[in-house]
Design an enzyme around this catalytic site. Structure first.
Site, PDB file in Angstrom:
ATOM      1  N   ASN A   9      -2.934   7.403  -3.544  1.00 27.56           N
ATOM      2  CA  ASN A   9      -2.618   6.025  -3.139  1.00 27.56           C
ATOM      3  C   ASN A   9      -3.734   5.548  -2.210  1.00 27.56           C
ATOM      4  OD1 ASN A   9      -1.563   3.653  -2.168  1.00 27.56           O
ATOM      5  ND2 ASN A   9      -0.031   4.625  -0.860  1.00 27.56           N
ATOM      6  N   TRP A  10      -4.564   4.668  -2.735  1.00 25.62           N
ATOM      7  CA  TRP A  10      -5.725   4.222  -1.955  1.00 25.62           C
ATOM      8  C   TRP A  10      -5.356   3.164  -0.922  1.00 25.62           C
ATOM      9  CZ3 TRP A  10     -10.032   3.587  -6.316  1.00 25.62           C
ATOM     10  CH2 TRP A  10     -10.257   4.843  -6.889  1.00 25.62           C
ATOM     11  N   LYS A  11      -4.132   2.707  -0.958  1.00 21.82           N
ATOM     12  CA  LYS A  11      -3.657   1.674  -0.020  1.00 21.82           C
ATOM     13  C   LYS A  11      -4.627   0.483  -0.021  1.00 21.82           C
ATOM     14  CE  LYS A  11      -1.658   5.344   2.709  1.00 21.82           C
ATOM     15  NZ  LYS A  11      -0.728   5.639   3.759  1.00 21.82           N
ATOM     16  N   HIS A  97       7.146   2.152  -1.578  1.00 15.58           N
ATOM     17  CA  HIS A  97       6.344   2.950  -0.645  1.00 15.58           C
ATOM     18  C   HIS A  97       6.770   2.613   0.779  1.00 15.58           C
ATOM     19  CE1 HIS A  97       2.947   4.273   1.782  1.00 15.58           C
ATOM     20  NE2 HIS A  97       2.748   5.163   0.830  1.00 15.58           N
ATOM     21  N   GLU A  99       5.295   1.962   3.436  1.00 11.66           N
ATOM     22  CA  GLU A  99       4.653   0.814   4.104  1.00 11.66           C
ATOM     23  C   GLU A  99       5.219  -0.504   3.587  1.00 11.66           C
ATOM     24  OE1 GLU A  99       0.765   2.326   3.293  1.00 11.66           O
ATOM     25  OE2 GLU A  99       1.219   3.941   4.691  1.00 11.66           O
ATOM     26  N   GLU A 169       8.629  11.062   0.789  1.00 12.53           N
ATOM     27  CA  GLU A 169       7.596  10.832   1.795  1.00 12.53           C
ATOM     28  C   GLU A 169       8.262  10.517   3.137  1.00 12.53           C
ATOM     29  OE1 GLU A 169       3.656   9.555  -0.116  1.00 12.53           O
ATOM     30  OE2 GLU A 169       4.831   7.757   0.168  1.00 12.53           O
ATOM     31  N   GLY A 175       0.281   9.273   7.072  1.00  9.53           N
ATOM     32  CA  GLY A 175      -0.874   8.767   7.818  1.00  9.53           C
ATOM     33  C   GLY A 175      -0.892   9.217   9.270  1.00  9.53           C
ATOM     34  N   SER A 215       0.480  13.107   4.779  1.00  9.68           N
ATOM     35  CA  SER A 215      -0.618  13.882   5.370  1.00  9.68           C
ATOM     36  C   SER A 215      -0.964  15.138   4.571  1.00  9.68           C
ATOM     37  CB  SER A 215      -0.298  14.240   6.830  1.00  9.68           C
ATOM     38  OG  SER A 215      -0.170  13.061   7.600  1.00  9.68           O
ATOM     39  N   GLY A 236      -2.371   9.983   0.308  1.00 12.55           N
ATOM     40  CA  GLY A 236      -2.934   8.739   0.811  1.00 12.55           C
ATOM     41  C   GLY A 236      -4.372   8.954   1.278  1.00 12.55           C
ATOM     42  N   GLY A 237      -4.544   9.143   2.578  1.00 17.22           N
ATOM     43  CA  GLY A 237      -5.881   9.233   3.186  1.00 17.22           C
ATOM     44  C   GLY A 237      -6.828  10.181   2.459  1.00 17.22           C
TER      45      GLY A 237
HETATM   46  C1  PEP Z   1       0.866   7.726   1.164  1.00 20.36           C
HETATM   47  O1  PEP Z   1       0.194   6.705   1.305  1.00 20.36           O
HETATM   48  O2  PEP Z   1       1.737   7.743   0.281  1.00 20.36           O
HETATM   49  C2  PEP Z   1       0.612   8.874   2.023  1.00 20.36           C
HETATM   50  C3  PEP Z   1       1.354   9.939   1.860  1.00 20.36           C
HETATM   51  O3  PEP Z   1      -0.396   8.747   2.942  1.00 20.36           O
HETATM   52  P1  PEP Z   1      -1.121   9.969   3.744  1.00 20.36           P
HETATM   53  O4  PEP Z   1      -1.427  11.045   2.751  1.00 20.36           O
HETATM   54  O5  PEP Z   1      -2.342   9.349   4.340  1.00 20.36           O
HETATM   55  O6  PEP Z   1      -0.139  10.441   4.786  1.00 20.36           O
END
Ligand code: PEP
Length: 253
Positions: A9-11, A97, A99, A169, A175, A215, A236-237
Site C-alpha cells: 500500500n503506497w498510500k 483501510h 486511515e 491491521e 506506520g 509495520s 505500507g512504508g
Molecule cells: C498499511 O498502510 O496498511 C500499513 C500496514 O502501513 P505500515 O506497513 O507502514 O505500518
C-alpha cells in the site's frame, strides 16, 4: 492450500517517475515467484494506477486501488467507481483501510457499500479490520474486529465473500514501527477465521486469505508468516523500497 499474498500500500506517496521505477524494480526482482508461489499486488495512488499497470503489464504483479466509491457513475465529484478501476485494469481494491476509517471518517456501513460494489463490479476487495490501542487495552479487540467483519460483509453471500481477502491491521501498529507480536497476530487471525466460519461456513473460512499489516519489515516478515493463520502481509512504508518489499515477498513464500 492458501497461496501467500503480499500487497504493498503506497498510500499518498510517489510520483510518476518513482511509481514506474518502483514497479519495474519489484517486477524484475520477483519475476521468478510472483503469481506462481505468491500473489503480489501493489496499490499506488489513483493518479499513478495507469502508469503502474503499464509498467507491470508483462509481469505477474497485480494492481489495486486504495479506495473506490460505491455508486457506478453520476454526480459524485472527486470519486472513482469500480467500472473506472476495471476499465484501466485494476484487480484489487482496499476497503476500510484504517486511515480511511480513522482519518477520513469512513463508517462500517460505507465500507460495506464499497466492498459490495467492488465485488459486483468484478474487483477483489481487501477488507481491512483492526482495533485502536485504547480498544486493545480495554480488551475489546475481538468485539471490534467482529463488528467490522459483520458490518463490512453485511448482505454478502458466501459466494461473493469468496472474492474477499481480509487484512488484520491493528491501528496502533500501522506506520508506528510497533509490530504486533506473532502471537497477538495469530490470535487475531484465528479469531477472524472462526468468525468467518460462524458467519458463513468452514470451507469459506479455510479458503479466505487473512493478511497481517502493521509495520511489516524484512526483519519481522518471516516470523509473522510462520503463524498458522497468517496467509500474507499488507505492507505500507516498507513497500516503497523495492529491496525491502522484495525481501518481504521472499519471506512470505
Ligand atoms: C498499511 O498502510 O496498511 C500499513 C500496514 O502501513 P505500515 O506497513 O507502514 O505500518
Amino acid at each position: 492450500m492458501r497461496k501467500p499474498f503480499v500487497a504493498g500500500n503506497w498510500k499518498m506517496n510517489t510520483d510518476t517517475h518513482a511509481s514506474v521505477d518502483l514497479s519495474k524494480r519489484i517486477a524484475i526482482g520477483s519475476s521468478e515467484v510472483a503469481g506462481h508461489s505468491v500473489t503480489v499486488a501493489v496499490c499506488p495512488p489513483f493518479t499513478y494506477l495507469q502508469s503502474v499497470i503499464k509498467a507491470l503489464s508483462a509481469s505477474h504483479i497485480a494492481v489495486g486501488a486504495q479506495d473506490v466509491y460505491f455508486e457506478s457513475n453520476g454526480a459524485f465529484t472527486g470519486e472513482i467507481s469500480t467500472s473506472m478501476l476495471k476499465d484501466i485494469g485494476c484487480t484489487y481494491v482496499l476497503c476500510g483501510h484504517s486511515e480511511r476509517r480513522h482519518v477520513i471518517g469512513e463508517t462500517d456501513e460505507l465500507i460495506n457499500k464499497k466492498a459490495a460494489a467492488a465485488i459486483a463490479g468484478g474487483l477483489l476487495p481487501i477488507l481491512c479490520v483492526g482495533e485502536l490501542l485504547t480498544e486493545r487495552d480495554a480488551g475489546q479487540t475481538e468485539q471490534v474486529v467482529s463488528r467490522q467483519l459483520k458490518k463490512g460483509l453485511s448482505g454478502l453471500s458466501a459466494e461473493k465473500v469468496s472474492a474477499v481477502t481480509i487484512a488484520y491491521e491493528p491501528v496502533w501498529a500501522i506506520g508506528t514501527g510497533r509490530t504486533a507480536t506473532p502471537q497477538q497476530v495469530q490470535e487475531a487471525h484465528n479469531f477472524i477465521r472462526k468468525q468467518l466460519a460462524q458467519m458463513y461456513d468452514d470451507m469459506l473460512a479455510e479458503e479466505t486469505r487473512i493478511l497481517y499489516g502493521g509495520s511489516v519489515k524484512p526483519a519481522n516478515a518471516e516470523n509473522l508468516m510462520n503463524q498458522d493463520d497468517v496467509d500474507g502481509l499488507l505492507v505500507g512504508g516498507a513497500s516503497l523500497n523495492a529491496d525491502d518489499f522484495l525481501a518481504i515477498i521472499r519471506a512470505a513464500i
